[in-house]
Design an enzyme around this catalytic site. Structure first.
Site, mmCIF file in Angstrom:
data_model
loop_
_atom_site.group_PDB
_atom_site.id
_atom_site.type_symbol
_atom_site.label_atom_id
_atom_site.label_comp_id
_atom_site.label_asym_id
_atom_site.label_seq_id
_atom_site.Cartn_x
_atom_site.Cartn_y
_atom_site.Cartn_z
ATOM 1 N N GLU A 260 22.453 -85.144 -2.916
ATOM 2 C CA GLU A 260 22.180 -84.574 -1.604
ATOM 3 C C GLU A 260 23.408 -84.319 -0.729
ATOM 4 O O GLU A 260 23.408 -83.384 0.061
ATOM 5 C CB GLU A 260 21.201 -85.486 -0.849
ATOM 6 C CG GLU A 260 19.835 -85.627 -1.507
ATOM 7 C CD GLU A 260 19.094 -84.308 -1.553
ATOM 8 O OE1 GLU A 260 18.994 -83.617 -0.522
ATOM 9 O OE2 GLU A 260 18.617 -83.953 -2.655
ATOM 10 N N SER B 171 -6.951 -66.590 -29.235
ATOM 11 C CA SER B 171 -7.488 -65.232 -29.244
ATOM 12 C C SER B 171 -8.047 -64.765 -27.913
ATOM 13 O O SER B 171 -8.445 -63.601 -27.792
ATOM 14 C CB SER B 171 -8.575 -65.095 -30.320
ATOM 15 O OG SER B 171 -7.987 -65.148 -31.600
#
Length: 811
Positions: A137, A418
């Site tokens: 940070e 499919s």
């Protein structure tokens, strides 16, 4: 005595001018003709006027004055702000409130947001964990000032111009935001943050600020502070965290929810990249040696421990809604975690109950994990959407959020199989595609459906296997869709262009960043890993005649007296109505005649597609009526290791196909969800040549039907199959295709040629009932033998369910 006038030609003397100063003589006549410049003061040059475009430019004096004025104002504002802004008491986030989630009718789904925080002194936090947070940070925290003006201006500008939020704040600023202010992205809040951070930096030590930051930061899993995070992710106190674990917790600060690799497996690559960034930063700052870095392995976090109030489906719903809010930038996860929001969702309470009941009655109640080991692997996910509005009406995420924490409706790690094939055909119609020999692709176009037939025209050699290793010979696209023939669709994808197929799928609603979404002939078999929610969105676009309305979980969000604005969801015509409707017409045939006949139990006209994933790890049924779209998937996963597993033997079945349990769940849910409504037929506008041709009257003399205006294909051959040593009776061979199915009671003798499609064909004695049920009651000589020998063993329109061997390919 009056004053005498001066002589002509003399100028009167100025009374204030001393007598010894000579006065100039003037000629009145000359003064009338003198230039204007000479009439001014003696020795003073007149200022030249600017002309043209220069008249509009400020002078350097004006510019300099303006700069000084702005600097003065800014300086005054800074001084005033510093004097006027005091360090406030802790904000509401320090004691976060609950968020309330509501069904669409206003009744409550769940409440979350209970605070999980335990403050610890900095001395109890390992130095390596502190350094990991700094590496993630603010690497120069101890040497830099409390504020970063450049980052502040950049963030404020991006907020003001609508470019989104951007962090660049120091840890001091983030602590001020977490503890004293809030997460809202406004210029006013940024200004307060700036001044409070300056004051705090002057009044408090760096260690004090870092300790406060680590105790107030949000790490996800409802954990505020490093101690709560250590317990939530690793089940240990913060003083026992390793460097690797500390680096992962530091990673979460950037995006707490998204980087949870347990709740969001699809974000694992991004989380690992961020984790590596943290460790590399520690090496760069010499907080970690290269040798230690090289031996550091990713520390897998523990399972999510859900709150009791989120049991059942509630936790899945809440997490999906939160993800939607964050992903669509309605609120960021830290702001949402502050709580106090009242969120009205699109979830329909009655239909939500109907979906849960359908899964329970059709699948869960039949599981016997104590006696059948494979039943421990079974998972299910489902989503239902209104195609006209895009509203998510119901969602099934798993058996219980407190037991199976990963949402099966939103995960991205199973192949869709499919159920992707309709997108290939839709792309063909959308792009007016043609076969390799120049025939336009329609439902009646003839393709060769032989097993392992090499794809022609592609750059990659590919010879796909059909489900059950069946060779169908020359068949129409419509029949290939009914029977889910891989060879036909792999070739079609190349004919259309795999890039165009991918674009159409994206237009329909499949996210472009979906895992394994790689253009190639294999994509036609559904190798990509889209979620159930993504597939429901895409099928909803087909159901709404090609018009895509982005899905939503949220109707309204309020906090106090304020209403939070929601993103626009303007419908767009993703593909032409002709492409969508022609695709729907074939999917209607799948339900009426193909692998999806179990959906007929819903009692409403439906269009759908089945799918079975590689190694039978997943089974899908995606289908819709004109006004309701639902996708159901069953999945195999080891509950202990989390690895994906095959569903062989689950629920006492040799194999699980999309036309079985998923289709039955779909039918049970849809029947209840549409209870009280009349069945509605599809209103379709088909592409030219897409209408079903009339059956020929003389099978010996009539040539096969062809698409108008296109070359005549060769005569389709009857489907043949390579027999399996164990597959000699029942199923499609004796009670299915041969005696009571497609050959004698099906498409040839009682089917398309002799009896037509309707009376003795695909409906009664054809593809579906001849294959699935082993013949018909109205067909031909396969009536008795087909029903007796193959009736109970015919699969999802494929080979005998109980006899076909496991396959490593997709249906």
């Amino acid at each position: 005595m009056s004053d005498q006038s001066p002589p002509p030609g003399w100028t009167p003397r100025d009374p204030d001018t001393p007598p010894d100063v000579p006065q100039p003589r003037t000629d009145p006549s000359a003064s009338q003709h003198a230039p204007q410049a000479q009439q001014g003061r003696p020795g003073k040059k007149a200022r030249r006027k600017r002309t043209g475009w220069r008249r509009f430019l400020p002078t350097w004096r004006v510019v300099l004055g303006g700069i000084l004025l702005v600097a003065l104002l800014i300086g005054g504002a800074l001084v005033a702000g510093y004097l006027l802004v005091d360090i406030p008491p802790a904000n509401a986030a320090a004691t976060a409130q609950s968020n309330v989630y509501l069904y669409s009718d206003g009744s409550q789904i769940a409440r979350d947001g209970e605070v999980n925080r335990v403050n610890v002194p900095l001395s109890q936090i390992p130095r390596s964990v502190q350094e990991a947070v700094l590496a993630a940070e603010d690497r120069d925290f101890y040497s830099e000032r409390a504020v970063d003006p450049k980052a502040m201006i950049r963030a404020a500008w991006n907020t003001a111009t609508g470019k989104g939020t951007q962090s660049g704040s120091t840890i001091t600023q983030q602590y001020v935001k977490n503890y004293y202010l809030g997460q809202e992205q406004t210029i006013k809040r940024k200004a307060k943050e700036f001044f409070i951070a300056i004051k705090l930096g002057r009044e408090k030590s760096k260690n004090y600020i870092l300790e406060g930051y680590l105790n107030t930061s949000y790490f996800g899993r409802n954990a505020y502070g490093i101690q709560a995070a250590a317990q939530a992710y690793y089940g240990k106190d913060v003083n026992k965290l390793t460097t690797a674990e500390g680096a992962y917790l530091a990673t979460l600060l950037n995006s707490p929810s998204a980087f949870d690799v347990v709740s969001h497996p699809q974000s694992r690559p991004r989380a690992l990249a961020r984790w590596n960034y943290v460790l590399d930063g520690m090496v760069k700052k010499q907080w970690l040696t290269p040798a230690e870095r090289a031996t550091t392995q990713f520390p897998e976090p523990g399972k999510v421990r859900a709150a009791a109030g989120l049991s059942g489906q509630r936790g899945y719903l809440v997490e999906a809604i939160k993800d939607y809010i964050v992903d669509n930038k309605i609120l960021d996860d830290k702001t949402l975690a502050e709580g106090g929001y009242r969120i009205t969702t699109t979830i329909d309470k009655r239909r939500q109950s109907a979906l849960v009941d359908a899964v329970d009655s059709q699948m869960v109640s039949k599981l016997e994990p104590e006696t059948r080991k494979a039943d421990r692997l079974v998972r299910a996910g489902g989503v239902s959407i209104d195609p006209a509005t895009g509203k998510v009406l119901a969602m099934y995420g798993g058996i219980d959020y407190t037991k199976q924490y990963v949402n099966n409706a939103t995960r991205h790690d199973y192949q869709v199989a499919s159920t992707f094939k309709p997108f290939v055909f839709a792309a063909a119609v959308e792009n007016d595609s043609r076969t390799q020999d120049g025939r336009r692709i329609t439902p009646n176009t003839i393709y060769n459906g032989d097993n392992k037939r090499p794809v022609v025209g592609g750059r990659i050699r590919f010879a796909p296997e059909n489900e059950g290793q069946i060779s169908y010979g020359n068949i129409t696209v419509n029949t290939a869709t009914d029977l889910s023939v891989n060879a036909v669709y792999a070739q079609m994808a190349v004919d259309v262009g795999t890039g165009k197929v991918k674009k159409t799928a994206i237009d329909l609603g499949i996210p472009e960043n979906t895992p394994n979404f790689v253009p190639g002939p294999a994509m036609a078999l559904g190798t990509l890993q889209a979620s159930v929610l993504d597939m429901t969105q895409a099928y909803a676009t087909l159901a709404d005649h090609g018009r895509r309305t982005p899905y939503t979980f949220v109707e309204k969000i309020t906090k106090g007296g304020d209403t939070i604005s929601l993103p626009a969801r303007t419908p767009t015509q993703a593909i032409s109505r002709e492409a969508a409707d022609t695709t729907t017409s074939m999917l209607v045939s799948v339900v009426d005649n193909g692998t999806g006949t179990a959906a007929l139990a819903a009692g409403h006209p439906a269009a759908g597609k089945t799918g079975t994933g590689e190694l039978d790890r997943s089974a899908w049924f995606a289908a819709y009526t004109p006004d309701l779209v639902t996708v159901i998937s069953m999945m195999g996963q080891d509950p202990d290791t989390g690895t994906l597993e095959s569903l062989y033997g689950a629920l006492g079945e040799a194999r699980i196909g999309g036309g079985g349990y998923p289709a039955r769940i779909w039918a049970a849910y849809t029947k209840t969800a549409l209870e009280g409504t009349d069945p509605v037929d599809f209103d379709l506008e088909l592409q030219p040549g897409a209408a079903q041709p009339p059956p020929p009257t003389d099978p010996e003399s009539e040539p096969p039907q062809e698409t108008p205006g296109e070359p005549s294909p060769s005569t389709p051959e009857r489907p043949t199959r390579r027999p399996s040593p164990t597959d000699t009776t029942g199923g499609r061979n004796q009670g299915g295709q041969n005696n009571g199915g497609q050959n004698q009671g099906g498409q040839n003798n009682g089917g398309q040629n002799n009896g037509g499609q309707d009376n003795g064909g695909q409906d009664n004695g054809g593809t579906t009932q001849g294959g699935d049920q082993g013949g018909t009651t109205q067909g031909t000589q396969g009536n008795t033998q087909g029903s007796a020998q193959g009736g109970t063993q015919g699969g999802d329109g494929g080979p005998a369910e109980g006899l076909r061997p496991p396959s490593a390919f997709l249906e």
